[in-house]
Design a protein around this motif. Structure first.
Motif, mmCIF file in Angstrom:
data_model
loop_
_atom_site.group_PDB
_atom_site.id
_atom_site.type_symbol
_atom_site.label_atom_id
_atom_site.label_comp_id
_atom_site.label_asym_id
_atom_site.label_seq_id
_atom_site.Cartn_x
_atom_site.Cartn_y
_atom_site.Cartn_z
ATOM 1 N N GLN A 191 0.941 -1.175 -0.087
ATOM 2 C CA GLN A 191 -0.023 -0.083 0.032
ATOM 3 C C GLN A 191 0.861 1.313 0.151
ATOM 4 O OE1 GLN A 191 0.025 -1.725 2.917
ATOM 5 N NE2 GLN A 191 1.143 -0.457 4.183
ATOM 6 N N SER A 192 2.233 1.130 0.280
ATOM 7 C CA SER A 192 2.866 2.449 0.449
ATOM 8 C C SER A 192 3.407 2.894 -1.046
ATOM 9 C CB SER A 192 3.905 2.033 1.398
ATOM 10 O OG SER A 192 5.071 1.194 0.504
ATOM 11 N N GLY A 193 4.373 3.920 -1.053
ATOM 12 C CA GLY A 193 4.966 4.207 -2.227
ATOM 13 C C GLY A 193 5.996 3.622 -2.816
ATOM 14 N N HIS A 251 8.029 2.946 2.435
ATOM 15 C CA HIS A 251 8.023 4.452 2.563
ATOM 16 C C HIS A 251 6.719 4.838 1.817
ATOM 17 C CE1 HIS A 251 12.188 3.057 2.671
ATOM 18 N NE2 HIS A 251 12.425 3.975 3.434
ATOM 19 N N GLY A 252 6.092 5.758 2.728
ATOM 20 C CA GLY A 252 4.650 6.347 2.121
ATOM 21 C C GLY A 252 4.338 7.585 2.703
ATOM 22 N N VAL A 295 16.018 -5.096 -3.514
ATOM 23 C CA VAL A 295 15.032 -5.247 -4.371
ATOM 24 C C VAL A 295 14.140 -4.035 -4.057
ATOM 25 C CG1 VAL A 295 12.831 -6.498 -5.323
ATOM 26 C CG2 VAL A 295 15.000 -7.715 -4.576
ATOM 27 N N VAL A 296 13.411 -3.239 -5.104
ATOM 28 C CA VAL A 296 12.753 -2.136 -4.802
ATOM 29 C C VAL A 296 11.347 -2.445 -5.929
ATOM 30 C CG1 VAL A 296 12.449 0.252 -5.378
ATOM 31 C CG2 VAL A 296 14.617 -0.490 -4.637
ATOM 32 N N ASN A 297 10.649 -2.096 -4.986
ATOM 33 C CA ASN A 297 9.160 -2.049 -5.779
ATOM 34 C C ASN A 297 8.232 -1.157 -5.291
ATOM 35 O OD1 ASN A 297 8.531 -4.024 -3.139
ATOM 36 N ND2 ASN A 297 6.429 -3.350 -3.774
ATOM 37 N N LEU A 298 7.361 -0.728 -6.335
ATOM 38 C CA LEU A 298 6.232 0.284 -6.223
ATOM 39 C C LEU A 298 5.015 -0.129 -5.369
ATOM 40 C CD1 LEU A 298 8.186 1.376 -8.244
ATOM 41 C CD2 LEU A 298 6.160 2.505 -9.503
ATOM 42 N N GLY A 299 4.378 0.618 -4.616
ATOM 43 C CA GLY A 299 3.296 0.171 -3.853
ATOM 44 C C GLY A 299 1.885 0.921 -4.602
ATOM 45 N N ASP A 300 0.880 0.852 -3.845
ATOM 46 C CA ASP A 300 -0.415 1.204 -4.548
ATOM 47 C C ASP A 300 -0.338 2.826 -4.601
ATOM 48 O OD1 ASP A 300 -2.206 -1.212 -2.827
ATOM 49 O OD2 ASP A 300 -1.198 -1.223 -4.695
ATOM 50 N N TYR A 301 0.178 3.579 -3.696
ATOM 51 C CA TYR A 301 0.349 4.852 -3.591
ATOM 52 C C TYR A 301 0.950 5.519 -4.830
ATOM 53 C CZ TYR A 301 1.476 9.816 -1.937
ATOM 54 O OH TYR A 301 1.599 11.012 -1.960
#
Length: 744
Positions: A286-288, A356-357, A319-325
């Motif tokens: 859910q985060s950024g 991080h969000g 590993v970096v991934n994008l969240g819903d934000y």
């Protein structure tokens, strides 16, 4: 990698109770009273007591509150997963069926380079965000010492006595510090094979005094680690902002004064039946932005183009991934991607994910500069705090929430490469090939078979894979690259001693290929000669630089031994005797080294270092000097393959495609050039003896009619491939159909 407690695939029966304007979910009373009375004095622990009545050990009382680690360690004879942990995983989505693959690997040092390097790195990040939602980062600036210390202290925490960890037990997803097991523990659902510890961070962590004081070093190590990760996320957020055409500080400002940083440390114990449960069910964060590292045990799987891919561990990377934000902020241009954690029977996995969000009261909505009219917004606005609560309490899996916050009248735009321009080098998607840890071939039977399966999967789906723990000394790799660079820096007259246009000459220096024909040249010089355990052309090798012969002989010997190991694994993957491919090559087979020099080029989009082609040999083992340039064609799309220090890239040639009767694939690839730095690559090909007959392996065809390829003498095949002006794999098709010598 979810920052809070994961959601459940089976919905509990619940009752909504209205309190003012808010609705809360009343606990479904499924715990037996006598178990609650026997539970710990912790009020939250009472809600977590459970006996697995259908367990394969009917007399064993299992306290759910104690976690999966405790369960495994106190059930040494466990051969089955308790029924409460069995998840309804569809047959075709079982963890073992995932394809071995990897996400794009991006060298972040480019962000500190020249303007062109910086823009190229931003483009790579933007491409990864749009097409994958995941990427790995190297040269990230975080000290390896603090990474190691953080992994060590987290493992020490999970090894603490149960009563010490239970001090932080909570089911409230908004609590500043939480220890627990599985997610949404108040409902009837299958459990996850995971224990976790989660708390807030930040540059000035307000919950610092809540953090555990045992292990004694935890607070200090975690504070330093989270500080460095915080700086890394700022760097990435700025690059993502620029990739969206926004001000570099746009995303950072959207988060509020400081935003929210949350660390989730996860412990996935060994599992007797890995295909029946999961460490974490499919979900999107859910985060950024989430930044993850682990202890070297693979377990992350991502869903890409409706297919599950296993993401390998690469030492020293994150590993970096994008969240819903970020998907919402980008108005759907960038994607938060479903991923899951799988478990295994051999080793416990520890992962540390830092999300991080925005601040909890932030309004989550698309960035205003990206939408001209309100109707163009694909997502409805929501307060971040409410979104987090909803995501953590829903029983739906995957990306249910983010997908249902959209305006359903519009479909998110998909990025499509225009075919007319898709062949340009700069249009290739930043990606990576499967990464395989070769040490598994020397492990126990189950680990060895798992590694063979990974190699077989890579051969069938990619034709390329990267190898770690390959056994070749890093010193000889460095020496080989150095002496090759020295050769190309020699005066022209010295190099021209080895000039030849005859593709069968034992030693050749030249530029491009097929120089006797009228066609465009390649932006490349090369040195090529035969090798082998006892190289018969050794006396013809260059004696300048003076150390060349000695270094090349040692290097080719180690690569030869490594190729033998891979051939054995590939043979077994085909159901053949381990020595089958080696035997098919003849007494020694053929080893050829091609050292390539690709100078910097003023207009990289107008030329190539090497045009699209497939290799004629059985197996090619490649390393380079750290400058990117390899691109492969996968599912009709060009992917840029990054350089990762200490690894080799392995690819199959036409010989193995023919031998496998088409089960495994030789794949088109090319070398592209750049305007900043010269690239050096060293490719070592391994194939059959020149007079060997190239044809499918007889055990793989029951009738002659089932053979997809006609036989040809290997020497004739090479001549045909090297003389044709057609590119790609047309050489294979043309030769096999028109030029081969059919033997009877």
């Amino acid at each position: 990698m979810c920052m809070y407690n994961a959601t459940r695939p089976i919905a509990p029966k619940t009752k909504n109770v209205t309190l003012g304007k808010e609705k809360v979910v009343k606990e479904h009373r499924f715990f037996r009273k006598n178990l609650i009375n026997k539970a710990s004095s912790h009020p939250t622990a009472k809600l977590m007591a459970l006996i697995v009545t259908s367990s394969p050990f009917p007399t064993m009382e299992i306290d759910y509150k104690k976690g999966v680690k405790y369960l495994v360690e106190n059930s040494k004879k466990m051969k089955m997963v308790p029924s409460q942990f069995v998840l309804p995983i569809p047959e075709d989505e079982r963890p073992s069926l995932a394809i071995e693959g990897s996400t794009p690997v991006i060298d972040l040092s480019g962000l500190n380079g020249t303007d062109e390097q910086r823009l190229s790195t931003i483009h790579a990040i933007s491409s990864a965000c749009a097409h994958w939602g995941f990427f790995m980062v190297s040269n990230h600036g975080i000290r390896t010492s603090i990474m190691d210390e953080m992994l060590k202290v987290v493992e020490e925490f999970f090894n603490l006595p149960l009563e010490e960890k239970m001090r932080y037990c909570s089911e409230n997803v908004m609590d500043p510090v939480i220890y627990g097991t599985s997610f949404n523990t108040t409902g009837k659902h299958a459990l996850h094979w995971r224990d976790f510890f989660r708390h807030y961070g930040g540059l000035v962590p307000q919950s610092y005094h809540f953090w555990p004081d045992n292990p004694p070093t935890y607070k200090q190590v975690a504070k330093e680690y989270l500080k460095e990760v915080w700086q890394l996320k700022i760097k990435i957020f700025r690059a993502i902002s620029e990739g969206l055409g926004l001000d570099p500080d746009f995303i950072e400002r959207s988060l509020g004064d400081e935003g929210t940083q949350m660390i989730a440390s996860n412990y996935y114990p060994t599992c007797p039946e890995p295909n029946k449960t999961l460490g974490l069910a499919p979900h999107s964060d859910q985060s950024g932005l989430t930044i993850l590292m682990d202890n070297g045990v693979p377990g992350l799987q991502i869903k890409h183009n409706q297919t599950w891919y296993s993401v390998p561990h690469v030492p020293g990377t994150f590993v970096v991934n994008l969240g819903d934000y970020l998907e919402i902020l980008s108005n759907g241009k960038y994607k938060s991607v479903e991923h899951r954690a799988v478990v295994n029977a051999e080793a416990a996995r520890v992962s540390i994910a830092v999300g991080h969000g925005p601040e909890m009261d932030t309004i989550v909505q698309p960035a205003s500069p990206l939408i001209k009219e309100k109707s163009e917004s694909k997502y409805r606005s929501i307060v971040y705090k409410d979104y987090v609560r909803a995501q953590q309490s829903t029983t739906k899996r995957g990306k249910y929430l983010v997908d249902n916050s959209k305006n359903m009248k519009m479909v998110p735009l998909e990025f499509v490469l225009p075919i007319s321009e898709g062949e340009r080098p700069s249009m290739a998607i930043d990606g990576s090939i499967p990464i395989i840890d070769m040490s598994g071939l020397n492990g126990p039977d189950e680990q060895r078979l798992s590694t063979i399966h990974a190699i077989s999967s890579a051969c069938a789906h990619w034709g390329f894979f990267r190898v770690t723990n390959h056994g070749i000394k890093s010193s000889i790799m460095d020496e080989m690259l150095k002496v090759i660079e020295e050769f190309f820096n020699l005066p022209l007259e010295e190099k021209m001693r080895y000039y030849s246009e005859n593709v069968m000459d034992p030693v050749r220096y030249g530029t491009s290929l097929n120089t006797t024909r009228k066609h465009n040249l390649h932006w490349r010089d090369f040195l090529r000669h035969y090798g082998g355990l006892v190289p018969q052309s050794y006396h013809l090798w260059t004696d300048n630089p003076p150390t060349y012969k000695h270094i090349a002989k040692e290097y080719l010997k180690e690569v030869w031994q490594f190729a033998t190991k891979i051939f054995g694994a590939i043979s077994e993957g085909l159901g053949l005797d381990p020595n089958y491919i080696e035997s098919s090559l003849g007494d020694e087979g053929t080893q050829i080294i091609a050292a390539n020099y690709y100078p910097a080029c003023p207009e990289p989009n107008k030329t190539l270092g090497l045009a699209p082609h497939s290799d004629h040999g059985g197996l090619t083992i490649l390393m380079d000097n750290g400058i990117h340039g390899l691109q492969i064609k996968h599912n009709h799309i060009w992917y840029s393959v990054p350089s990762i220090p200490g690894t080799f890239i392995v690819n199959l040639g036409d010989y193995l495609e023919v031998l496998s009767n088409g089960k495994y694939k030789s794949v088109e690839h090319r070398a592209v050039v750049n305007a900043e730095a010269a690239r050096i690559s060293i490719a070592v090909g391994h194939g059959p003896e020149m007079n060997a007959i190239v044809q499918p392996a007889s055990p793989l065809i029951k009738e002659k009619s089932k053979s997809k390829y006609r036989p040809i003498v290997y020497k004739d095949y090479i001549r045909g491939q090297q003389s044709t002006i057609k590119r790609g794999k047309s050489a294979l098709h043309e030769i096999m159909n028109n030029m081969c010598k059919v033997l009877s």
